[in-house]
Design a protein around this motif. Structure first.
Motif, mmCIF file in Angstrom:
data_model
loop_
_atom_site.group_PDB
_atom_site.id
_atom_site.type_symbol
_atom_site.label_atom_id
_atom_site.label_comp_id
_atom_site.label_asym_id
_atom_site.label_seq_id
_atom_site.Cartn_x
_atom_site.Cartn_y
_atom_site.Cartn_z
ATOM 1 N N ARG A 188 0.828 -1.195 0.000
ATOM 2 C CA ARG A 188 0.000 0.000 0.000
ATOM 3 C C ARG A 188 0.874 1.262 0.000
ATOM 4 O O ARG A 188 1.793 1.382 0.817
ATOM 5 N N PRO A 189 0.625 2.206 -0.922
ATOM 6 C CA PRO A 189 1.403 3.453 -0.911
ATOM 7 C C PRO A 189 1.044 4.316 0.292
ATOM 8 O O PRO A 189 -0.118 4.387 0.691
ATOM 9 N N CYS A 230 3.463 -5.683 12.012
ATOM 10 C CA CYS A 230 3.794 -4.888 10.822
ATOM 11 C C CYS A 230 2.761 -3.789 10.579
ATOM 12 O O CYS A 230 3.110 -2.640 10.272
ATOM 13 N N LYS A 231 1.485 -4.150 10.715
ATOM 14 C CA LYS A 231 0.427 -3.160 10.500
ATOM 15 C C LYS A 231 0.480 -2.066 11.561
ATOM 16 O O LYS A 231 0.274 -0.881 11.254
ATOM 17 N N ALA A 232 0.738 -2.450 12.791
ATOM 18 C CA ALA A 232 0.808 -1.464 13.876
ATOM 19 C C ALA A 232 1.971 -0.507 13.664
ATOM 20 O O ALA A 232 1.849 0.708 13.899
ATOM 21 N N ALA A 233 3.114 -1.036 13.211
ATOM 22 C CA ALA A 233 4.277 -0.183 12.967
ATOM 23 C C ALA A 233 3.988 0.819 11.865
ATOM 24 O O ALA A 233 4.307 2.011 11.977
ATOM 25 N N ALA A 234 3.375 0.354 10.773
ATOM 26 C CA ALA A 234 3.048 1.261 9.672
ATOM 27 C C ALA A 234 1.974 2.262 10.085
ATOM 28 O O ALA A 234 2.029 3.438 9.706
ATOM 29 N N ALA A 288 1.950 -16.148 12.478
ATOM 30 C CA ALA A 288 1.882 -15.335 11.258
ATOM 31 C C ALA A 288 0.944 -14.149 11.455
ATOM 32 O O ALA A 288 1.232 -13.028 11.018
ATOM 33 N N LEU A 289 -0.192 -14.394 12.126
ATOM 34 C CA LEU A 289 -1.131 -13.313 12.412
ATOM 35 C C LEU A 289 -0.504 -12.291 13.346
ATOM 36 O O LEU A 289 -0.647 -11.076 13.153
ATOM 37 N N TYR A 290 0.215 -12.762 14.346
ATOM 38 C CA TYR A 290 0.911 -11.880 15.298
ATOM 39 C C TYR A 290 1.882 -10.971 14.549
ATOM 40 O O TYR A 290 1.908 -9.755 14.751
ATOM 41 N N LYS A 291 2.708 -11.575 13.674
ATOM 42 C CA LYS A 291 3.685 -10.788 12.913
ATOM 43 C C LYS A 291 2.983 -9.782 12.014
ATOM 44 O O LYS A 291 3.425 -8.634 11.877
ATOM 45 N N GLU A 292 1.892 -10.187 11.389
ATOM 46 C CA GLU A 292 1.154 -9.267 10.518
ATOM 47 C C GLU A 292 0.605 -8.082 11.307
ATOM 48 O O GLU A 292 0.654 -6.937 10.843
ATOM 49 N N ALA A 325 1.459 3.456 13.068
ATOM 50 C CA ALA A 325 2.066 4.445 13.953
ATOM 51 C C ALA A 325 2.824 5.506 13.167
ATOM 52 O O ALA A 325 2.814 6.682 13.518
ATOM 53 N N VAL A 326 3.487 5.088 12.086
ATOM 54 C CA VAL A 326 4.196 6.060 11.248
ATOM 55 C C VAL A 326 3.202 6.924 10.477
ATOM 56 O O VAL A 326 3.388 8.133 10.325
ATOM 57 N N ALA A 327 2.128 6.298 9.986
ATOM 58 C CA ALA A 327 1.134 7.033 9.197
ATOM 59 C C ALA A 327 0.274 7.959 10.046
ATOM 60 O O ALA A 327 -0.388 8.851 9.519
ATOM 61 N N HIS A 328 0.274 7.771 11.362
ATOM 62 C CA HIS A 328 -0.484 8.630 12.276
ATOM 63 C C HIS A 328 0.471 9.114 13.364
ATOM 64 O O HIS A 328 0.332 8.753 14.535
ATOM 65 N N PRO A 329 1.463 9.908 12.972
ATOM 66 C CA PRO A 329 2.582 10.193 13.869
ATOM 67 C C PRO A 329 2.248 10.980 15.120
ATOM 68 O O PRO A 329 3.003 10.943 16.087
#
Length: 405
Positions: free
Chosen positions: A61-62, A367-371, A360-364, A373-377
């Motif tokens: 996702r961009p 990853c989503k939480a990290a992105a 796998a769900l945990y890792k996903e 957090a950056v997208a909603h700084p």
């Protein structure tokens, strides 16, 4: 009344750490008092922890920075950093149109991160592929897409990046002959449960593992090992660790033997108190006096640490002292398998591990939480922005913090 001068904060690099630090500073400090500029070579955020997915043919996702930082007060400057003059407190850039620019700062946050490390092995730079950058992942993606069934792909390196790249490629392209070459044993550093699950997944995906194998040369169609043997490789993927951006070592900043900026517990340069380094660029010490490993797991807490320390010093508040520690290592093994290895505070594996689809769900989710957090700084932090102390233009260069800070 004398007009108040804005304190100029420049953040170099907009990966997980730089983008997080810029957003956190914008939330902590009053907009009238500071000018925060985020410098990056590309206009959108790269989810580095997903680049193995991009290489295997998945679309990401961009996340344009213009949207992410709209209304926050963080300004974006597109350009490639070419030099830092820590005595003049300036940063030199090459802009997108090829022109040169120079920015002045009062406080600098260095977050240029790292790229792949070829370790000087012959043929790697010419023939191998990497997944440490988006351009590299895209080149590998194109090469794999044009690869006929039955061709050999050799991933070199048994760290987390190598494990994720090998399993992602093998799952996406079961018609290819995927192999992994590791210096030690597969899963070195994991618990017995973690190693057993890793072997199970590799066997199911049909990945050949060359253990205790050091690759000493790479050619267009093969790799050569330390014992003189050759392994066929239509594509070689090099994942043997990271090397930091060389700009810091070319400056007067105190750096380690590997070019990482030496910092105190608040991520402040030990040689230049108006410079902070975070993420892979920082030689920061963790529990047990061990350097933090280059990873998103280390980078994000260092960004929080630096931003909070800068805000505290500029506003005259108490500098927070929050030790950085590890909890787990999250490894994706394709889209349906994962491994969460729980670790001690200083990153040593314990017996407990989460495996399978739940991992796998945990890792996903990580990853989503990290992105997110950056997208909603600026979300999730207290809304009150603190005002700067008098003479903000020099506050960042105040005397070094006490040892307890």
């Amino acid at each position: 009344m004398q007009q108040r001068t804005q304190h100029r904060i420049i953040v170099l690099g907009a990966g997980y750490t730089g983008a997080t630090a810029a957003g956190r500073l914008a939330k902590r400090l009053h907009r009238d008092d500071v000018a925060i500029t985020l410098v990056n070579a590309e206009p959108d955020f790269v989810e580095r922890v997903r680049l193995h997915q991009l290489a295997a043919g998945q679309d990401l996702r961009p996340r344009p920075f213009g949207e992410m930082f709209a209304g926050t007060g963080v300004g974006l400057k597109l350009g490639k950093v070419t030099g830092i003059d820590v005595d003049r407190r300036t940063v030199c850039l090459t802009e997108a149109d090829g022109g040169a620019a120079e920015l002045e700062y009062d406080t600098l946050v260095y977050a240029l991160g790292s790229g792949w490390n070829d370790h000087g092995v012959p043929g790697v730079a010419e023939h191998a592929h990497e997944v440490a950058s988006r351009p590299g992942a895209l080149r590998l993606r194109a090469r794999l897409a044009g690869l006929a069934a039955g061709r050999q792909v050799v991933v070199v390196g048994g760290g987390l990046t190598g494990l994720e790249a090998a399993t992602e490629i093998a799952e996406a392209r079961p018609d290819l002959d995927v192999a992994l070459a590791v210096r030690g044993a597969l899963g070195d550093g994991l618990s017995p449960k973690g190693r057993a699950h890793l072997h199970k997944v590799f066997d199911r995906l049909g990945i050949t593992v060359h253990e205790h194998t050091a690759v000493t040369a790479v050619e267009a169609d093969r790799v050569t090992t330390a014992d003189g043997a050759t392994v066929p490789a239509a594509v070689t993927v090099w994942t043997t660790g990271f090397a930091v951006h060389p700009v810091a070592s070319a400056s007067a900043l105190e750096v380690s033997a590997t070019g990482r900026i030496v910092v105190d517990p608040t991520m402040r340069s030990v040689s230049h108190p108006d410079v902070y380094a975070i993420g892979d660029a920082a030689m920061a010490m963790g529990p047990g006096g061990k350097p933090l490993r280059m990873s998103c797991a280390s980078g994000t807490p260092t960004a929080w640490q630096a931003a909070d320390a800068i805000a505290a010093r500029l506003t005259g508040a108490k500098v927070p002292d929050t030790p950085i520690r590890y909890f787990n290592q999250c490894i994706s093994l394709g889209r349906g398998e994962g491994l969460i290895q729980y670790v001690t505070a200083d990153d040593r594996a314990v017996s407990a591990a989460l495996t399978g689809r739940l991992a796998a769900l945990y890792k996903e989710l990580v990853c989503k939480a990290a992105a997110w957090a950056v997208a909603h700084p600026t979300l999730g932090l207290p809304t009150r922005r603190r005002r700067l102390v008098a003479d903000p233009a020099r506050a960042g260069a105040a005397s070094p913090a006490p040892a307890s800070a």
